[in-house]
Design an enzyme around this catalytic site. Structure first.
Site, mmCIF file in Angstrom:
data_model
loop_
_atom_site.group_PDB
_atom_site.id
_atom_site.type_symbol
_atom_site.label_atom_id
_atom_site.label_comp_id
_atom_site.label_asym_id
_atom_site.label_seq_id
_atom_site.Cartn_x
_atom_site.Cartn_y
_atom_site.Cartn_z
ATOM 1 N N GLY A 1 0.764 -1.257 -0.134
ATOM 2 C CA GLY A 1 -0.014 0.007 0.236
ATOM 3 C C GLY A 1 0.913 1.160 0.056
ATOM 4 O O GLY A 1 2.082 1.221 -0.424
ATOM 5 N N CYS A 2 0.388 2.187 0.634
ATOM 6 C CA CYS A 2 0.865 3.518 0.563
ATOM 7 C C CYS A 2 2.492 3.452 1.281
ATOM 8 O O CYS A 2 2.435 2.969 2.227
ATOM 9 C CB CYS A 2 0.161 4.653 1.047
ATOM 10 S SG CYS A 2 0.886 6.127 1.470
ATOM 11 N N PHE A 3 3.488 3.870 0.758
ATOM 12 C CA PHE A 3 4.906 3.789 1.173
ATOM 13 C C PHE A 3 5.012 4.583 2.592
ATOM 14 O O PHE A 3 5.724 4.274 3.469
ATOM 15 C CB PHE A 3 5.916 3.909 0.537
ATOM 16 C CG PHE A 3 5.829 5.196 -0.600
ATOM 17 C CD1 PHE A 3 5.313 6.426 -0.200
ATOM 18 C CD2 PHE A 3 6.652 5.028 -1.749
ATOM 19 C CE1 PHE A 3 5.341 7.619 -1.004
ATOM 20 C CE2 PHE A 3 6.448 6.347 -2.529
ATOM 21 C CZ PHE A 3 6.074 7.493 -2.211
ATOM 22 N N TRP A 4 4.076 5.636 2.657
ATOM 23 C CA TRP A 4 4.253 6.407 3.937
ATOM 24 C C TRP A 4 3.853 5.438 5.199
ATOM 25 O O TRP A 4 4.365 5.468 6.458
ATOM 26 C CB TRP A 4 3.174 7.569 4.155
ATOM 27 C CG TRP A 4 3.403 8.627 3.002
ATOM 28 C CD1 TRP A 4 4.875 8.740 2.277
ATOM 29 C CD2 TRP A 4 2.489 9.592 2.608
ATOM 30 N NE1 TRP A 4 4.200 9.825 1.487
ATOM 31 C CE2 TRP A 4 3.055 10.349 1.436
ATOM 32 C CE3 TRP A 4 1.209 9.706 2.939
ATOM 33 C CZ2 TRP A 4 2.337 11.320 1.055
ATOM 34 C CZ3 TRP A 4 0.423 10.892 2.610
ATOM 35 C CH2 TRP A 4 0.862 11.707 1.529
ATOM 36 N N CYS A 5 2.839 4.531 5.017
ATOM 37 C CA CYS A 5 2.552 3.530 6.034
ATOM 38 C C CYS A 5 3.765 2.408 6.436
ATOM 39 O O CYS A 5 4.044 2.372 7.561
ATOM 40 C CB CYS A 5 1.126 2.773 5.729
ATOM 41 S SG CYS A 5 -0.103 3.811 5.615
#
Length: 177
Positions: free
Chosen positions: A9-13
């Site tokens: 998913g989102c790489f921030w997570c």
């Protein structure tokens, strides 16, 4: 030192979680798994580059194993949803493991089978050999730590970080400072 390249998913997570894992030396957000050289975030968001948002994790395998890295990976995202994590939809958000050697490939295959058996669902995580990693733009680095009060951080990333800390208390890096 060993390297793992994962997309959940989102790489921030994923960056926010792995930065808190004992034995992890560095975590870099970026793009991998596609066919367009040197993509930008905007390019990847068009769903035409083939790249996924990933993190490249450098870790000390005498402290944490690749298998343990993957155990965390399979808990902090849903490996059964195709090209989607929550409200983030598109191939750039797909679940992907880019293995760096045959040992990593074997461990990943074994883990996928174990997860499928445990949850009783098909795991759609793509498994392919690592080729190249394109580091994300600077503003994506440490996004969660720089923007903790951003609604996305509070509603999406914080629960994943808390889940990691609850499920893997012995793997949490002691925060210095």
């Amino acid at each position: 030192m060993e390297v793992a390249t994962l997309g959940g998913g989102c790489f921030w997570c994923t960056e926010a979680v792995y930065k808190r894992v004992k034995g992890v030396i560095s975590v870099k957000p970026g793009y991998s798994g596609g066919h367009v050289p040197n993509p930008t975030y905007e390019d990847v968001c068009t769903d035409t580059t083939g790249h996924a948002e990933v993190v490249q994790i450098t870790f000390d395998s005498s402290i944490i194993s690749y298998r343990e890295i993957l155990e965390i990976f399979f808990e902090i995202h849903d490996p059964t949803t195709l090209n989607r994590q929550g409200n983030d939809v598109g191939t750039q958000y797909r679940s992907i493991i880019l293995y760096h050697n045959e040992e990593q490939r074997k461990i990943a295959e074994e883990m996928i089978r174990e997860v499928e058996k445990r949850i009783g669902k098909k795991v759609v995580t793509e498994l392919k050999p690592f080729e190249v990693f394109y580091e994300a733009e600077d503003y994506h680095h440490d996004f969660y730590d720089k923007h903790k009060y951003n609604p996305y951080c509070r509603l999406v990333i914080s629960p994943k970080v808390k889940k990691f800390m609850k499920l893997f208390p012995d793997k949490v890096k002691i925060h210095e400072g």
